[in-house]
Design a protein around this motif. Structure first.
Motif, PDB file in Angstrom:
ATOM      1  N   ALA A 104     -12.864   7.269   1.673  1.00 25.88           N
ATOM      2  CA  ALA A 104     -12.206   8.059   0.626  1.00 25.88           C
ATOM      3  C   ALA A 104     -13.071   8.228  -0.618  1.00 25.88           C
ATOM      4  O   ALA A 104     -12.672   8.916  -1.555  1.00 25.88           O
ATOM      5  CB  ALA A 104     -10.875   7.411   0.246  1.00 25.88           C
ATOM      6  N   ARG A 126       0.895   5.535  -3.770  1.00 29.25           N
ATOM      7  CA  ARG A 126       0.986   6.975  -4.081  1.00 29.25           C
ATOM      8  C   ARG A 126       1.830   7.203  -5.332  1.00 29.25           C
ATOM      9  O   ARG A 126       1.440   7.976  -6.218  1.00 29.25           O
ATOM     10  CB  ARG A 126       1.541   7.744  -2.892  1.00 29.25           C
ATOM     11  CG  ARG A 126       1.600   9.247  -3.194  1.00 29.25           C
ATOM     12  CD  ARG A 126       1.551  10.061  -1.954  1.00 29.25           C
ATOM     13  NE  ARG A 126       0.152  10.195  -1.558  1.00 29.25           N
ATOM     14  CZ  ARG A 126      -0.242  10.835  -0.479  1.00 29.25           C
ATOM     15  NH1 ARG A 126       0.624  11.381   0.323  1.00 29.25           N
ATOM     16  NH2 ARG A 126      -1.513  10.928  -0.180  1.00 29.25           N
ATOM     17  N   ALA A 133      -8.264   8.639  -2.212  1.00 23.23           N
ATOM     18  CA  ALA A 133      -8.664  10.048  -2.111  1.00 23.23           C
ATOM     19  C   ALA A 133      -7.995  10.881  -3.195  1.00 23.23           C
ATOM     20  O   ALA A 133      -8.633  11.756  -3.800  1.00 23.23           O
ATOM     21  CB  ALA A 133      -8.330  10.589  -0.718  1.00 23.23           C
ATOM     22  N   ASP A 134      -6.722  10.620  -3.470  1.00 28.17           N
ATOM     23  CA  ASP A 134      -6.012  11.348  -4.536  1.00 28.17           C
ATOM     24  C   ASP A 134      -6.643  11.070  -5.896  1.00 28.17           C
ATOM     25  O   ASP A 134      -6.823  11.983  -6.708  1.00 28.17           O
ATOM     26  CB  ASP A 134      -4.530  10.967  -4.563  1.00 28.17           C
ATOM     27  CG  ASP A 134      -3.743  11.526  -3.387  1.00 28.17           C
ATOM     28  OD1 ASP A 134      -4.273  12.404  -2.662  1.00 28.17           O
ATOM     29  OD2 ASP A 134      -2.591  11.080  -3.193  1.00 28.17           O
ATOM     30  N   GLN A 141      -4.626   3.323   5.841  1.00 26.51           N
ATOM     31  CA  GLN A 141      -4.473   4.778   5.668  1.00 26.51           C
ATOM     32  C   GLN A 141      -3.769   5.088   4.348  1.00 26.51           C
ATOM     33  O   GLN A 141      -4.139   6.030   3.639  1.00 26.51           O
ATOM     34  CB  GLN A 141      -3.705   5.401   6.836  1.00 26.51           C
ATOM     35  CG  GLN A 141      -3.606   6.912   6.750  1.00 26.51           C
ATOM     36  CD  GLN A 141      -4.967   7.590   6.790  1.00 26.51           C
ATOM     37  OE1 GLN A 141      -5.800   7.311   7.660  1.00 26.51           O
ATOM     38  NE2 GLN A 141      -5.225   8.491   5.838  1.00 26.51           N
ATOM     39  N   GLN A 142      -2.756   4.299   4.008  1.00 21.49           N
ATOM     40  CA  GLN A 142      -2.059   4.508   2.733  1.00 21.49           C
ATOM     41  C   GLN A 142      -2.997   4.265   1.556  1.00 21.49           C
ATOM     42  O   GLN A 142      -2.980   5.007   0.562  1.00 21.49           O
ATOM     43  CB  GLN A 142      -0.834   3.591   2.661  1.00 21.49           C
ATOM     44  CG  GLN A 142       0.236   3.975   3.661  1.00 21.49           C
ATOM     45  CD  GLN A 142       1.264   2.889   3.900  1.00 21.49           C
ATOM     46  OE1 GLN A 142       1.012   1.698   3.680  1.00 21.49           O
ATOM     47  NE2 GLN A 142       2.433   3.282   4.366  1.00 21.49           N
ATOM     48  N   SER A 164       0.826  -1.213   0.000  1.00 22.95           N
ATOM     49  CA  SER A 164       0.000   0.000   0.000  1.00 22.95           C
ATOM     50  C   SER A 164       0.858   1.261   0.000  1.00 22.95           C
ATOM     51  O   SER A 164       0.467   2.279  -0.566  1.00 22.95           O
ATOM     52  CB  SER A 164      -0.950  -0.005   1.199  1.00 22.95           C
ATOM     53  OG  SER A 164      -1.851  -1.086   1.092  1.00 22.95           O
ATOM     54  N   HIS A 204      -6.314   4.571   1.709  1.00 24.05           N
ATOM     55  CA  HIS A 204      -7.238   5.702   1.760  1.00 24.05           C
ATOM     56  C   HIS A 204      -6.671   6.896   1.008  1.00 24.05           C
ATOM     57  O   HIS A 204      -7.355   7.534   0.193  1.00 24.05           O
ATOM     58  CB  HIS A 204      -7.517   6.095   3.215  1.00 24.05           C
ATOM     59  CG  HIS A 204      -8.257   7.394   3.342  1.00 24.05           C
ATOM     60  ND1 HIS A 204      -7.614   8.615   3.324  1.00 24.05           N
ATOM     61  CD2 HIS A 204      -9.577   7.661   3.473  1.00 24.05           C
ATOM     62  CE1 HIS A 204      -8.508   9.578   3.427  1.00 24.05           C
ATOM     63  NE2 HIS A 204      -9.708   9.024   3.530  1.00 24.05           N
ATOM     64  N   ASP A 205      -5.415   7.228   1.287  1.00 26.29           N
ATOM     65  CA  ASP A 205      -4.809   8.410   0.676  1.00 26.29           C
ATOM     66  C   ASP A 205      -4.725   8.273  -0.842  1.00 26.29           C
ATOM     67  O   ASP A 205      -4.976   9.231  -1.575  1.00 26.29           O
ATOM     68  CB  ASP A 205      -3.420   8.656   1.267  1.00 26.29           C
ATOM     69  CG  ASP A 205      -3.479   9.024   2.748  1.00 26.29           C
ATOM     70  OD1 ASP A 205      -4.585   9.344   3.252  1.00 26.29           O
ATOM     71  OD2 ASP A 205      -2.418   8.977   3.402  1.00 26.29           O
ATOM     72  N   ALA A 206      -4.390   7.068  -1.330  1.00 22.30           N
ATOM     73  CA  ALA A 206      -4.310   6.842  -2.777  1.00 22.30           C
ATOM     74  C   ALA A 206      -5.688   6.971  -3.420  1.00 22.30           C
ATOM     75  O   ALA A 206      -5.846   7.609  -4.470  1.00 22.30           O
ATOM     76  CB  ALA A 206      -3.714   5.465  -3.062  1.00 22.30           C
TER      77      ALA A 206
END
Length: 194
Positions: free
Chosen positions: A142, A54, A93-94, A86-87, A50, A89-91
């Motif tokens: 996300a 990014r 969301a981006d 969380q990783q 994960s 989620h961030d990807a």
């Protein structure tokens, strides 16, 4: 429609002897059958966790539909569920912020892999499920869509060794077809929004 596969060796197609039998081409073929024109790219790579998402998202650029398959390597490397989730989620969301629809196949149940000793299968199954549940919550938060691939394919992989490649870890061509079939309904739903 710009379709992109992100994630690990399963998204990349390791285990299949022919590219057309891997997830990206199978999903692209399915969408073409529904009348979509598809431009496919695969940014996934073997061994990805994960934490690697990014960079894959950045490399993908603008996409309409992103399919993310991730979690097996996080599990085998004991990444805590909250960290990997969380990783992820961030990807997601981006990708969503850039206008992409996102479908995620969460961590597989690694207890069906032949290399897992029978005495540890219940523990591995529970850890896999806990990880997938954390991922699911993160994806929904996300704005992504969770495809419950593991629910559909785990019993099939447990019962049919031919769904595994020769390494007895990655899917065979038949295994990829089973995974693509399980992913297709969620991919269809998001593709209809484009």
């Amino acid at each position: 429609m710009r379709l992109c596969l992100l994630g690990d060796s399963i998204a990349a197609g390791v285990g299949s002897t022919r590219r057309e039998d891997t997830l990206g081409p199978l999903l692209a073929q399915h969408l073409r059958g529904l009348g979509h024109r598809i431009d496919l790219q695969v940014r996934a790579f073997p061994g990805a966790r994960s934490a690697d998402l990014r960079a894959q998202v950045r490399a993908a650029g603008a996409v309409d539909v992103a399919v993310v398959v991730i979690g097996a390597n996080d599990l085998t490397r004991f990444v805590p569920p909250e960290v990997g989730a969380q990783q992820l989620h961030d990807a997601v969301a981006d990708l969503r912020a850039a206008g992409a629809e996102v479908v995620v196949a969460t961590a597989p149940d690694l207890s069906v892999v032949a290399h897992v000793p029978p005495a540890l299968r219940d523990v591995v199954s529970a850890a896999s499920r806990q990880y997938a549940e954390a991922q699911q919550r993160a994806v929904i938060r996300a704005g992504g869509v969770v495809a419950h691939v593991e629910r559909a394919v785990t019993p099939r992989f447990a019962a049919d060794p031919s769904l595994f490649a020769g390494d007895r870890f990655h899917p065979s061509a038949a295994g990829y077809r089973a995974i693509a079939e399980a992913l297709a309904p969620a991919v269809e739903v998001v593709a209809a929004r484009i």
